[in-house]
Design a protein around this motif. Structure first.
Motif, PDB file in Angstrom:
ATOM      1  N   PHE A  56       0.798  -1.223   0.000  1.00  0.00           N
ATOM      2  CA  PHE A  56       0.000   0.000   0.000  1.00  0.00           C
ATOM      3  C   PHE A  56       0.826   1.267   0.000  1.00  0.00           C
ATOM      4  N   THR A  57       2.129   1.159  -0.027  1.00  0.00           N
ATOM      5  CA  THR A  57       2.956   2.343  -0.193  1.00  0.00           C
ATOM      6  C   THR A  57       4.039   2.018  -1.207  1.00  0.00           C
ATOM      7  N   ILE A  58       4.308   2.952  -2.090  1.00  0.00           N
ATOM      8  CA  ILE A  58       5.259   2.709  -3.163  1.00  0.00           C
ATOM      9  C   ILE A  58       6.040   3.994  -3.422  1.00  0.00           C
ATOM     10  N   LEU A  59       7.326   3.841  -3.698  1.00  0.00           N
ATOM     11  CA  LEU A  59       8.200   4.979  -3.971  1.00  0.00           C
ATOM     12  C   LEU A  59       9.164   4.598  -5.074  1.00  0.00           C
ATOM     13  N   GLN A  60       9.304   5.471  -6.056  1.00  0.00           N
ATOM     14  CA  GLN A  60      10.379   5.292  -7.026  1.00  0.00           C
ATOM     15  C   GLN A  60      11.444   6.322  -6.694  1.00  0.00           C
ATOM     16  N   ALA A  61      12.610   5.846  -6.284  1.00  0.00           N
ATOM     17  CA  ALA A  61      13.700   6.728  -5.895  1.00  0.00           C
ATOM     18  C   ALA A  61      14.388   7.307  -7.127  1.00  0.00           C
ATOM     19  N   SER A  62      15.203   8.311  -6.910  1.00  0.00           N
ATOM     20  CA  SER A  62      15.865   8.994  -8.016  1.00  0.00           C
ATOM     21  C   SER A  62      16.832   8.090  -8.769  1.00  0.00           C
ATOM     22  N   ASP A  63      17.281   7.008  -8.140  1.00  0.00           N
ATOM     23  CA  ASP A  63      18.187   6.072  -8.829  1.00  0.00           C
ATOM     24  C   ASP A  63      17.430   5.019  -9.628  1.00  0.00           C
ATOM     25  N   GLY A  64      16.089   5.097  -9.642  1.00  0.00           N
ATOM     26  CA  GLY A  64      15.275   4.162 -10.399  1.00  0.00           C
ATOM     27  C   GLY A  64      14.761   2.987  -9.589  1.00  0.00           C
ATOM     28  N   ALA A  65      15.293   2.767  -8.398  1.00  0.00           N
ATOM     29  CA  ALA A  65      14.812   1.671  -7.555  1.00  0.00           C
ATOM     30  C   ALA A  65      13.380   1.969  -7.107  1.00  0.00           C
TER      31      ALA A  65
END
Length: 136
Positions: A56-65
């Motif tokens: 229920f929580t999702i993040l795309q970091a600046s490195d693409g992960a």
């Protein structure tokens, strides 16, 4: 903190609570409608991980992960599309990034939110402890 740069997923990532997987939605003609739906991560992944039972929580970091918080197991998964196939289902592309099993015995309540700070660190919301963020 140094992280290898990867191409980020293009489109909108969506945690699917019905399947436990992560979908990638694309607007191919740029008209504001998602007309392509692909599986970014699911139970068929070659890393051998089960899918989150309650993502229920999702993040795309600046490195693409891509980080996915699972409310059922209080685990955070890290997904990286290393082979640039448009999915993180290949060998070694999915890992358990944070869980009670790898957190030196710390209790890890449900990850209610994830964010990347200006320092590049990933932060996890800890609302049960007064509403502050914990750097991980």
């Amino acid at each position: 903190m140094t992280r290898a740069l990867r191409a980020p997923a293009t489109g909108v990532l969506l945690a699917d609570q019905r399947s436990g997987g992560v979908l990638l939605l694309n607007d191919l003609p740029g008209d504001g409608t998602a007309d392509q739906r692909r599986t970014f991560f699911d139970g068929a992944n070659a890393s051998g991980l089960g899918v989150p039972a309650n993502p229920f929580t999702i993040l795309q970091a600046s490195d693409g992960a891509v980080y996915v918080g699972d409310g059922a197991s209080d685990t955070v998964y890290r997904l990286v599309d290393r082979d640039r196939s448009g999915a993180a289902n290949g060998p070694g592309e999915a890992t358990v990034w944070l869980s009670e099993a790898n957190a030196a015995g710390l209790s890890l309540p449900t990850p209610n939110g994830l964010a990347e700070g200006p320092d590049g660190a990933i932060y996890r919301d800890r609302r049960e402890r007064g509403g502050h963020a914990a750097r991980t």
